[in-house]
Design a protein around this motif. Structure first.
Motif, PDB file in Angstrom:
ATOM      1  N   LEU A 137     -12.387  -0.268   1.990  1.00 44.94           N
ATOM      2  CA  LEU A 137     -12.308  -1.707   1.709  1.00 44.94           C
ATOM      3  C   LEU A 137     -12.388  -2.507   3.003  1.00 44.94           C
ATOM      4  O   LEU A 137     -11.868  -2.074   4.034  1.00 44.94           O
ATOM      5  CB  LEU A 137     -10.970  -2.044   1.032  1.00 44.94           C
ATOM      6  CG  LEU A 137     -10.795  -1.675  -0.427  1.00 44.94           C
ATOM      7  CD1 LEU A 137      -9.358  -1.965  -0.865  1.00 44.94           C
ATOM      8  CD2 LEU A 137     -11.764  -2.445  -1.298  1.00 44.94           C
ATOM      9  N   PRO A 138     -12.993  -3.680   2.956  1.00 44.30           N
ATOM     10  CA  PRO A 138     -12.931  -4.576   4.122  1.00 44.30           C
ATOM     11  C   PRO A 138     -11.459  -4.913   4.412  1.00 44.30           C
ATOM     12  O   PRO A 138     -10.622  -4.925   3.499  1.00 44.30           O
ATOM     13  CB  PRO A 138     -13.694  -5.820   3.650  1.00 44.30           C
ATOM     14  CG  PRO A 138     -14.570  -5.343   2.528  1.00 44.30           C
ATOM     15  CD  PRO A 138     -13.821  -4.222   1.871  1.00 44.30           C
ATOM     16  N   ASP A 139     -11.143  -5.187   5.678  1.00 43.99           N
ATOM     17  CA  ASP A 139      -9.755  -5.424   6.088  1.00 43.99           C
ATOM     18  C   ASP A 139      -9.042  -6.462   5.228  1.00 43.99           C
ATOM     19  O   ASP A 139      -7.916  -6.242   4.791  1.00 43.99           O
ATOM     20  CB  ASP A 139      -9.686  -5.853   7.561  1.00 43.99           C
ATOM     21  CG  ASP A 139     -10.013  -4.713   8.509  1.00 43.99           C
ATOM     22  OD1 ASP A 139     -10.022  -3.544   8.068  1.00 43.99           O
ATOM     23  OD2 ASP A 139     -10.270  -5.001   9.697  1.00 43.99           O
ATOM     24  N   ALA A 140      -9.675  -7.581   4.970  1.00 39.67           N
ATOM     25  CA  ALA A 140      -9.025  -8.663   4.217  1.00 39.67           C
ATOM     26  C   ALA A 140      -8.699  -8.220   2.794  1.00 39.67           C
ATOM     27  O   ALA A 140      -7.610  -8.506   2.280  1.00 39.67           O
ATOM     28  CB  ALA A 140      -9.909  -9.912   4.190  1.00 39.67           C
ATOM     29  N   GLN A 141      -9.630  -7.497   2.158  1.00 35.84           N
ATOM     30  CA  GLN A 141      -9.369  -7.009   0.803  1.00 35.84           C
ATOM     31  C   GLN A 141      -8.261  -5.973   0.807  1.00 35.84           C
ATOM     32  O   GLN A 141      -7.388  -5.978  -0.061  1.00 35.84           O
ATOM     33  CB  GLN A 141     -10.636  -6.400   0.200  1.00 35.84           C
ATOM     34  CG  GLN A 141     -11.682  -7.419  -0.183  1.00 35.84           C
ATOM     35  CD  GLN A 141     -12.904  -6.775  -0.812  1.00 35.84           C
ATOM     36  OE1 GLN A 141     -12.836  -5.679  -1.359  1.00 35.84           O
ATOM     37  NE2 GLN A 141     -14.033  -7.466  -0.715  1.00 35.84           N
ATOM     38  N   ARG A 142      -8.263  -5.059   1.789  1.00 29.30           N
ATOM     39  CA  ARG A 142      -7.218  -4.037   1.864  1.00 29.30           C
ATOM     40  C   ARG A 142      -5.853  -4.680   2.067  1.00 29.30           C
ATOM     41  O   ARG A 142      -4.879  -4.315   1.424  1.00 29.30           O
ATOM     42  CB  ARG A 142      -7.506  -3.029   2.983  1.00 29.30           C
ATOM     43  CG  ARG A 142      -6.444  -1.911   3.026  1.00 29.30           C
ATOM     44  CD  ARG A 142      -6.710  -0.842   4.072  1.00 29.30           C
ATOM     45  NE  ARG A 142      -6.699  -1.393   5.408  1.00 29.30           N
ATOM     46  CZ  ARG A 142      -7.748  -1.462   6.208  1.00 29.30           C
ATOM     47  NH1 ARG A 142      -8.906  -0.995   5.830  1.00 29.30           N
ATOM     48  NH2 ARG A 142      -7.645  -1.987   7.400  1.00 29.30           N
ATOM     49  N   GLU A 143      -5.777  -5.667   2.965  1.00 28.93           N
ATOM     50  CA  GLU A 143      -4.494  -6.337   3.206  1.00 28.93           C
ATOM     51  C   GLU A 143      -3.988  -7.004   1.938  1.00 28.93           C
ATOM     52  O   GLU A 143      -2.812  -6.881   1.595  1.00 28.93           O
ATOM     53  CB  GLU A 143      -4.626  -7.363   4.331  1.00 28.93           C
ATOM     54  CG  GLU A 143      -4.758  -6.733   5.702  1.00 28.93           C
ATOM     55  CD  GLU A 143      -5.010  -7.745   6.806  1.00 28.93           C
ATOM     56  OE1 GLU A 143      -5.167  -8.948   6.513  1.00 28.93           O
ATOM     57  OE2 GLU A 143      -5.037  -7.333   7.972  1.00 28.93           O
ATOM     58  N   CYS A 144      -4.863  -7.692   1.215  1.00 29.98           N
ATOM     59  CA  CYS A 144      -4.465  -8.337  -0.050  1.00 29.98           C
ATOM     60  C   CYS A 144      -3.990  -7.290  -1.059  1.00 29.98           C
ATOM     61  O   CYS A 144      -2.953  -7.465  -1.703  1.00 29.98           O
ATOM     62  CB  CYS A 144      -5.618  -9.130  -0.650  1.00 29.98           C
ATOM     63  SG  CYS A 144      -5.929 -10.698   0.166  1.00 29.98           S
ATOM     64  N   TRP A 145      -4.743  -6.196  -1.199  1.00 27.77           N
ATOM     65  CA  TRP A 145      -4.395  -5.168  -2.167  1.00 27.77           C
ATOM     66  C   TRP A 145      -3.042  -4.548  -1.837  1.00 27.77           C
ATOM     67  O   TRP A 145      -2.195  -4.388  -2.711  1.00 27.77           O
ATOM     68  CB  TRP A 145      -5.492  -4.091  -2.205  1.00 27.77           C
ATOM     69  CG  TRP A 145      -5.331  -3.115  -3.329  1.00 27.77           C
ATOM     70  CD1 TRP A 145      -5.868  -3.219  -4.576  1.00 27.77           C
ATOM     71  CD2 TRP A 145      -4.586  -1.886  -3.312  1.00 27.77           C
ATOM     72  NE1 TRP A 145      -5.495  -2.141  -5.336  1.00 27.77           N
ATOM     73  CE2 TRP A 145      -4.705  -1.307  -4.595  1.00 27.77           C
ATOM     74  CE3 TRP A 145      -3.821  -1.239  -2.361  1.00 27.77           C
ATOM     75  CZ2 TRP A 145      -4.103  -0.101  -4.928  1.00 27.77           C
ATOM     76  CZ3 TRP A 145      -3.209  -0.041  -2.696  1.00 27.77           C
ATOM     77  CH2 TRP A 145      -3.357   0.527  -3.967  1.00 27.77           C
ATOM     78  N   VAL A 146      -2.830  -4.214  -0.570  1.00 25.25           N
ATOM     79  CA  VAL A 146      -1.568  -3.582  -0.171  1.00 25.25           C
ATOM     80  C   VAL A 146      -0.402  -4.552  -0.345  1.00 25.25           C
ATOM     81  O   VAL A 146       0.656  -4.172  -0.847  1.00 25.25           O
ATOM     82  CB  VAL A 146      -1.646  -3.048   1.284  1.00 25.25           C
ATOM     83  CG1 VAL A 146      -0.288  -2.618   1.785  1.00 25.25           C
ATOM     84  CG2 VAL A 146      -2.619  -1.879   1.362  1.00 25.25           C
TER      85      VAL A 146
END
Length: 188
Positions: A137-146
């Motif tokens: 995942l792109p960083d921004a999407q991963r941060e949101c998901w986590v």
């Protein structure tokens, strides 16, 4: 006896009361917050850092920072999200400092005694697949998901944490969830 009843009452008190007492310098109240939120902060940090050995250090640093900055907490009832913001920032700082990330596939955890070898292999493969999918995942999407799935953040808290509009947080999270569902379909 009196001390024991006080400790028990403090353990069961809501966050606003416990945080308020901790803000006033009550070390026992702060210890309650540490016991209450360490597991969640550890789980969040482990997922953010791909199970790095720095997890306990970051959680400990977060609590030290919280103790030093209790005066900045505006609403004691929101201590959970405040602590999660602190640990999130420390985890993101560590990620930025240690790139590339540690590969979770290389970490061999002992199997629980009650699990069959087949179940353990399947669970490890699922965790490895989840870790691989998260890394894609792109960083921004991963941060949101986590933040949402591991940290339990609301859209508004994600927006505030990442300094993005709520609509952007919703969009990033929707794309991340869609990708994770497709990617993890075989593990359902």
């Amino acid at each position: 006896m009196e001390d024991e009843r006080f400790r028990t009452a403090l353990e069961h008190a809501d966050d606003g009361i416990v945080a308020g007492r901790a803000m006033d310098g009550d070390v026992e109240a702060f210890a309650v917050l540490v016991r209450r939120y360490t597991p969640m902060m550890r789980a969040y940090t482990q997922r953010m850092l791909n199970a790095s050995a720095d997890v306990d250090d970051i959680v400990q640093e977060s609590f030290v920072t919280a103790w030093q900055r209790f005066g900045e907490l505006e609403d004691p009832a929101k201590v959970k999200s405040w602590l999660m913001r602190i640990v999130s920032r420390k985890a993101v700082d560590r990620i930025r400092a240690i790139r590339p990330a540690v590969d979770i596939d290389s970490i061999d955890r002992p199997a629980p005694l009650h699990a069959s070898p087949t179940a353990v292999v399947e669970a490890r493969a699922g965790v490895a697949a989840l870790g691989a999918a998260l890394r894609e995942l792109p960083d921004a999407q991963r941060e949101c998901w986590v933040l949402r799935e591991i940290g339990g953040y609301s859209y508004e808290e994600i927006s505030e944490e990442l300094d993005i509009p709520v609509s952007t947080a919703r969009g990033l999270l929707a794309r991340a969830r869609k990708y994770m569902i497709v990617r993890m379909e075989e593990w359902r």
